[in-house]
Design an enzyme around this catalytic site. Structure first.
Site, PDB file in Angstrom:
ATOM      1  N   LYS A  78       7.889  -5.074   5.210  1.00 54.57           N
ATOM      2  CA  LYS A  78       8.398  -3.496   4.808  1.00 54.57           C
ATOM      3  C   LYS A  78       7.487  -2.808   5.839  1.00 54.57           C
ATOM      4  CE  LYS A  78       7.241   0.077   2.453  1.00 54.57           C
ATOM      5  NZ  LYS A  78       7.352   0.971   3.423  1.00 54.57           N
ATOM      6  N   GLU A  95      -6.007  -5.082   4.182  1.00 58.49           N
ATOM      7  CA  GLU A  95      -6.778  -4.602   5.347  1.00 58.49           C
ATOM      8  C   GLU A  95      -6.593  -3.208   5.174  1.00 58.49           C
ATOM      9  OE1 GLU A  95      -7.725  -2.600   7.965  1.00 58.49           O
ATOM     10  OE2 GLU A  95      -6.292  -3.377   9.314  1.00 58.49           O
ATOM     11  N   CYS A 129      -7.662   2.604  11.395  1.00 62.88           N
ATOM     12  CA  CYS A 129      -8.521   2.423  10.426  1.00 62.88           C
ATOM     13  C   CYS A 129      -9.771   2.112  10.817  1.00 62.88           C
ATOM     14  CB  CYS A 129      -7.681   1.120   9.779  1.00 62.88           C
ATOM     15  SG  CYS A 129      -7.526  -0.246  10.664  1.00 62.88           S
ATOM     16  N   GLU A 183     -12.211   8.883   4.987  1.00 64.55           N
ATOM     17  CA  GLU A 183     -11.231   8.557   6.076  1.00 64.55           C
ATOM     18  C   GLU A 183     -10.323   9.805   6.355  1.00 64.55           C
ATOM     19  OE1 GLU A 183      -8.497   5.257   5.913  1.00 64.55           O
ATOM     20  OE2 GLU A 183      -9.018   4.726   7.917  1.00 64.55           O
TER      21      GLU A 183
END
Lengths: 481, 289
Positions: A188, A262, A296, A393
């Site tokens: 997906k 991850e 990331c 983040e």
């Protein structure tokens, strides 16, 4: 900043000339065929640089997820028993077709996701085809790959959910090792970036990959949830935010499903005084402004040895003035569009928080296009380690610069994070580079470089950046029992 | 039978190299196979566990930094010490009266051999689990295994000595520090192992042992945010509890079937066991200037 440091001329526009046709509506790809979702729902996907609707995408519901998983289950029987070298030959074919259609895929990626064509063309697409090519060769060598496992067997049906920052590359990172190990896949893509995954499905048909081996369903969080929680899934692989990763971890507990995650990062990029400063500044720029910082492993915490702090900041600001922000399809563009209005909103909130918490904000005040989602490359100085923007983040082109005096302090600050995805270290001393690399709690450490990727090189985090590796020998363990 | 009153002891928790009573003040009588009380056991609490994790955290970096060769010698020394107290371990395994002398002797011998096996692993893990990666660019790129940090071990097997040893040794060999929860109904062999550790020169805090209720401690282990990995031989329900703990801090969780043949299963000594107690670090460095 003096005006003389600004580029005194304008480049002529250099738009990518290849035109890519996009169907007005996209179905989901199940058992080798495209069809509208049974849910009968669709949602628009837009070009984040223009806000124009590109196509309508099927919003897969629970019934669609179930059909996709069933197709993958049915295909698993034959695919897992296909002779390994034959499996490999399918993957080699996929790699070749991607190389041949690379321009088309790069343009499509840039249109749908907002990243500069220079990056989709020179980074994403080469890595995509390399990932299939690399894993193609593993298919018949798996018994030599994993220490202590001389008879690795596939897991079954893999549910794979991927993010919007490297849409096709993440699809490759997920699909290639899964297929190489004899698994089948339901993938997906993120709801804002479905187009290249669906174009990959066309390629899978072109190379005659058996139906059902890879199924691609589109939709948002609900679709992803239905997929990872489906009872007939053997393995869940997710790349995305730590908060969603934690929900998935909770949902998979006790189910017997294998899991790799991850997740996010807040990666340090450490500049020692003895580093080649100009190169280090380039490393800071590529660390945090590559793909608009929507990475990331972005080097979002820049740690600079105090004696060169002023010099680094001055050079960094000068370099930031040379970054060209604008049309992602222009080959001169360095900084493209932010992927979505939602993400832009998130970034803006962090910019406000940084200012409110007393950090000093700098951007080049460059002109922004009138339509689309844009964020100027931004630098915060005077940032305390406890500041929100130094801990959380942001996933945008926002760097926090902090200083340190000793190696110990640099390492302590670098490791003072719940994350541990990547890190950079810039120094001319080999012994120092390796000392720091050894002591950093991070899954990938770049010495005198940053944001390098390769199919042969394992990628993945320590601590709350997740577990499992993607790429290389270590990445295969996640797809066999 | 003499009239002499036996000196029974309370087996304490082993935290940071010291034998401590549980802060909770809870202890339970330990009844042997004949129904006789042969001592008391501490029932460790959440706070005891937290203190053990802190001790493990402070000991782990030095243990990880010591050379594989040194860890190797220390673990071999542990094998020597257990060998020297074979009879004590055999007796400990027979306290409950649920295994014969032969079975107890086999378990002790297998435990010693397992320690020797992992003593030999310490300086070879990097060679077997790590490698250079042939990247398509001017970079020297290599992947190395690193200890994940603090590992919580839960032994729900019916091999109270060999089960625990098999679970803790991979972590110790690779440079992790361990907080272990031994077999709930038969913890004495594990406690005896803890008593041997200081004389084997295992540094304080590298191995910690807490006795108590698994039902209670499993939840404590799962929810603790400073535990980096969990290795457990537990039933499916306990597995769900431990795996749910991944959502707290992304701790790595590895559960094995507690009914595995600890004496003979080859997977227990294969390098595959290191997967759950290492993180792979990949380092890039340009090789042209």
């Amino acid at each position: 900043m003096s005006d003389s440091a600004r580029v005194p001329w304008e480049y002529s526009p250099a738009p990518e000339s290849l035109k890519v046709s996009i169907e007005s509506e996209h179905g989901i790809f199940i058992d080798g065929d495209f069809a509208p979702a049974r849910s009968a729902r669709t949602f628009p996907t837009i070009n984040p640089a223009t806000e124009e609707t590109l196509s309508l995408i099927a919003d897969a519901g629970a019934e669609d997820v179930d059909r996709a998983v069933s197709a993958a289950r049915k295909a698993f029987k034959r695919w897992s028993r296909t002779a390994p070298l034959e499996r490999g030959k399918y993957l080699f074919r996929i790699a070749r077709r991607i190389q041949e259609r690379a321009r088309e895929l790069a343009v499509l990626e840039t249109i749908d996701c907002g990243k500069p064509i220079r990056e989709s063309r020179d980074t994403d697409l080469p890595l995509v085809s390399q990932h299939f090519f690399h894993h193609a060769g593993w298919c018949d060598k798996l018994r030599y790959a994993i220490p202590g496992n001389s008879d690795p067997a596939p897991l079954g049906v893999c549910a794979q959910v991927i993010p919007w920052n490297f849409p096709l590359l993440m699809a490759a990172w997920k699909i290639a090792p899964a297929l190489a190990c004899g698994n089948t896949v339901v993938l997906k893509p993120a709801e804002t970036t479905s187009l290249t995954a669906l174009r990959l499905a066309e390629i899978l048909r072109e190379v005659e990959l058996p139906p059902g081996v890879v199924n691609i369903i589109t939709g948002a969080g609900e679709t992803g949830r239905a997929l990872v929680e489906h009872g007939d899934v053997d393995k869940v692989a997710f790349t995305g935010s730590t908060s969603v990763g934690k929900r998935i971890a909770a949902a998979c507990a006790g189910t017997g499903k294998r899991l790799t995650l991850e997740l996010g990062g807040k990666s340090p990029n450490i500049i020692f005084a003895d580093a080649a400063i100009d190169q280090a500044v380039e490393g800071i720029v590529s660390g945090i402004f590559f793909n608009q910082g929507e990475v990331c492993c972005a080097g979002s915490r820049v740690l600079v040895e105090e004696s060169v702090l002023a010099e680094v900041i001055e050079k960094l600001k000068r370099r930031m003035h040379q970054l060209r922000l604008g049309d992602p399809l222009d080959k001169n563009t360095d900084v493209g569009a932010i992927n979505s209005a939602t993400q832009l909103q998130t970034i803006r909130q962090y910019l406000d928080i940084g200012t409110a918490e007393g950090c000093k904000r700098f951007d080049t005040n460059c002109e922004l296009p009138t339509r689309g989602f844009w964020c100027r490359p931004t630098l915060f100085t005077g940032v305390q380690p406890a500041a929100t923007i130094a801990r959380e983040e942001i996933f945008g082109p926002v760097a926090c610069v902090m200083s340190f005096r000793t190696t110990d302090e640099a390492i302590e600050r670098a490791n003072n994070s719940n994350y541990g995805l990547s890190a950079g270290v810039w120094t001319d001393k080999g012994a120092r580079a390796y000392e720091v690399a050894k002591r950093l709690k991070a899954g990938v450490v770049w010495c005198n470089t940053f944001n390098e990727f390769d199919a042969a090189s394992p990628f993945g985090g320590y601590k709350e950046s997740g577990f499992g590796r993607e790429g290389g020998r270590a990445g295969l363990a996640a797809y066999v029992r | 039978m003499s009239d002499r009153l036996e000196v029974t002891k309370t087996w304490k928790l082993f935290i940071g190299g010291a034998f401590l009573r549980t802060e909770s003040g809870r202890s339970v009588a330990y009844i042997d196979g004949s129904g006789k009380c042969v001592g008391h056991l501490c029932a460790a609490s959440r706070k005891d566990f937290r203190e053990a994790v802190e001790a493990a955290q402070s000991a782990q970096p030095t243990w990880a930094d010591s050379s594989g060769y040194l860890r190797s010698q220390i673990l071999y020394r542990l094998a020597e010490m257990v060998e020297g107290r074979r009879n004590d371990f055999v007796e400990a395994l027979r306290l409950k009266g649920n295994r014969g002398k032969g079975a107890a002797e086999r378990e002790v011998a297998a435990t010693i051999d397992r320690v020797v096996c992992f003593a030999g692993w310490c300086d070879k893990i990097d060679s077997v689990m790590g490698n250079r990666n042939a990247v398509a660019g001017p970079y020297y790129n290599f992947s190395v295994p690193e200890p994940v940090g603090v590992v919580a071990v839960v032994d729900g097997s019916d091999a109270p000595l060999l089960g625990l040893a098999s679970l803790i040794l991979p972590a110790l060999a690779v440079g992790c520090a361990v907080v272990a929860i031994p077999n709930e109904s038969e913890p004495i062999p594990a406690l005896l192992l803890a008593e041997v550790c200081p004389t084997a020169d295992i540094p304080k805090g590298v191995f910690n042992l807490l006795t108590g209720s698994h039902l209670e401690l499993l939840e404590v282990v799962a929810s603790h945010r400073e535990v980096d990995a969990v290795v457990a031989a537990v039933e499916i329900k306990a597995r769900a509890t431990l795996e749910a703990g991944r959502a707290e801090n992304m701790k790595r969780v590895k559960c094995i079937d507690p009914s595995i043949d600890f004496l003979g299963d080859p997977s227990l000594t294969s390098p595959a066991v290191f997967q759950s107690v290492i993180d792979i670090k990949t380092i890039w460095h340009p090789h042209s200037t």
